[in-house]
Write an enzyme that holds these catalytic residues in place. Structure first.
Site, PDB file in Angstrom:
ATOM      1  N   GLY A 245     -45.419  29.702  37.667  1.00 46.78           N
ATOM      2  CA  GLY A 245     -46.367  30.211  36.744  1.00 46.78           C
ATOM      3  C   GLY A 245     -46.273  31.878  36.647  1.00 46.78           C
ATOM      4  O   GLY A 245     -45.286  32.380  37.422  1.00 46.78           O
ATOM      5  N   HIS A 246     -46.907  32.083  35.603  1.00 41.01           N
ATOM      6  CA  HIS A 246     -46.534  33.623  35.341  1.00 41.01           C
ATOM      7  C   HIS A 246     -47.183  34.451  36.484  1.00 41.01           C
ATOM      8  O   HIS A 246     -48.136  34.089  37.029  1.00 41.01           O
ATOM      9  CB  HIS A 246     -47.150  33.966  34.079  1.00 41.01           C
ATOM     10  N   ASN A 247     -46.612  35.545  36.764  1.00 40.67           N
ATOM     11  CA  ASN A 247     -47.259  36.733  37.989  1.00 40.67           C
ATOM     12  C   ASN A 247     -47.092  36.220  39.161  1.00 40.67           C
ATOM     13  O   ASN A 247     -47.626  36.603  40.140  1.00 40.67           O
ATOM     14  CB  ASN A 247     -48.456  36.852  37.319  1.00 40.67           C
ATOM     15  N   SER A 265     -50.052  33.582  39.266  1.00 42.53           N
ATOM     16  CA  SER A 265     -50.692  34.714  40.006  1.00 42.53           C
ATOM     17  C   SER A 265     -50.586  34.624  41.473  1.00 42.53           C
ATOM     18  O   SER A 265     -51.410  34.912  42.210  1.00 42.53           O
ATOM     19  CB  SER A 265     -52.000  35.168  39.494  1.00 42.53           C
TER      20      SER A 265
END
Length: 353
Positions: A245-247, A265
């Site tokens: 997933g993002h970050n 994250s």
């Protein structure tokens, strides 16, 4: 296969010690421990296959130092090495034909922006590749057919992009990165806000950074950051069908096995291992040298190194106990019923008396 080799030369090739078997016997090929035939060499890389050493038809086997010869079939030549799996890779390279030479240059059907920076004599760009504006490609990189490279992407030296991989805009690849077919680097992070009864997309303007010596499996997707970067650390290996997933931040030399999903994250330390189908919720921190067994679900941050399992993931022994308990429910229900019967009988006796 060709290129036969004597047992003595084979032992020297892998840096091992021939402990039994005639030095001048000839090996003509290789195979698995269950499928090998006379004249072929095999290896024992996993202790669970130890019984197969009694039945294998191979002429020779690479085994770990210290293996008791009594565990092997009579007449099976043994070559003792520190790491049979790694040593067998050397055997494969000896017997397998070399890979076809890579043709340097740009295929006539490739679509390459005029300002892309690379030396056409030191890279290989295959058929129907698309390379957009502002891309920089390091020497020795091979880009196979159908790859898409978005604007502003930078990649280092000696990367390999297999057919139909996708790198979206502004993402950064280090040196010797391998992307397998169907992988997507830099797709939008999964970000929405519920506004006036509808989901509204949140802009994802960050990048994905992949450091040196990372390998990404087929159909694995790594989302770009909402802002900043999603970061895959040096030497990490991601299997097929993994979702990052993002970050997210993955440390160095992490191993992520197929069908694992890591929510946005989340940060992983170095040398983290996740078995198949592990699920990780977002915004967690996982410390160095933490291992999750297959199908674990990680619901909280973990800092202490060790092996974890279960749903939610717990230290190994505790997790095993929690996984076993549901199977005992029918037994426990029956015991409760028996106790209720005995209690009812005792109460009946008290009433009669």
């Amino acid at each position: 296969m060709s290129n036969p080799i004597t047992l003595q030369k084979l032992a020297e090739l892998v840096g091992g010690q021939l402990s039994q078997g005639a030095t001048d016997d000839v090996i003509t090929g290789l195979n698995s421990i269950t499928d090998a035939i006379p004249g072929e060499v095999t290896f024992l890389g996993n202790a669970r296959y130890l019984p197969a050493l009694k039945n294998t038809r191979a002429s020779a086997a690479l085994v770990q130092d210290g293996l008791d010869a009594q565990d092997a079939r009579d007449g099976l030549a043994l070559i003792r090495v520190k790491n049979p799996t790694l040593a067998f890779s050397t055997v494969i390279r000896w017997f397998e034909p070399p890979s076809p030479a890579i043709t340097q240059g740009v295929h006539a059907t490739a679509v390459v922006a005029s300002d892309a920076v690379f030396d056409p004599q030191k890279v290989s760009i295959g058929a129907h590749v698309v390379i957009e504006e502002g891309v920089a490609i390091g020497d020795g990189t091979v880009i196979h057919s159908g790859v898409f490279v978005g604007r502003g992407v930078r990649m280092g030296t000696n990367c390999i992009l297999h057919a139909n991989a996708v790198i979206k805009e502004r993402c950064v690849l280090g040196n010797r990165v391998i992307l397998h077919s169907g992988s997507v680097i830099g797709s939008d992070g999964f970000g929405y806000e519920f506004v006036n009864g509808r989901y509204q997309k949140i802009d994802q303007v960050g990048i994905v950074q992949i450091d040196d010596d990372v390998e990404i499996g087929s159909c694995t997707t790594i989302d770009r950051a909402r802002f900043g970067r999603t970061w895959i650390g040096e030497g990490s290996k991601l299997d097929n069908l993994v979702q990052i997933g993002h970050n997210c931040i993955l440390g160095k030399n992490c191993i992520i096995v197929s069908q694992t999903g890591i929510s946005g994250s989340t940060q992983l330390g170095d040398y983290v291992t996740m078995g198949g189908q592990v699920g990780v919720i977002g915004h967690l921190k996982i410390g160095d040298r933490v291992m999750f067994k297959a199908r674990s679900v990680v619901t909280k941050s973990i800092s202490e190194a060790g092996t974890y399992t279960g749903y939610p993931a717990r230290p190994l022994m505790e997790g095993h106990k929690m996984l076993i308990l549901p199977a005992r429910i029918p037994e426990l229900i029956e015991r409760v019923r028996e106790l209720e019967k005995k209690l009812a009988a005792l109460e009946g006796d008290d009433t009669q008396s």
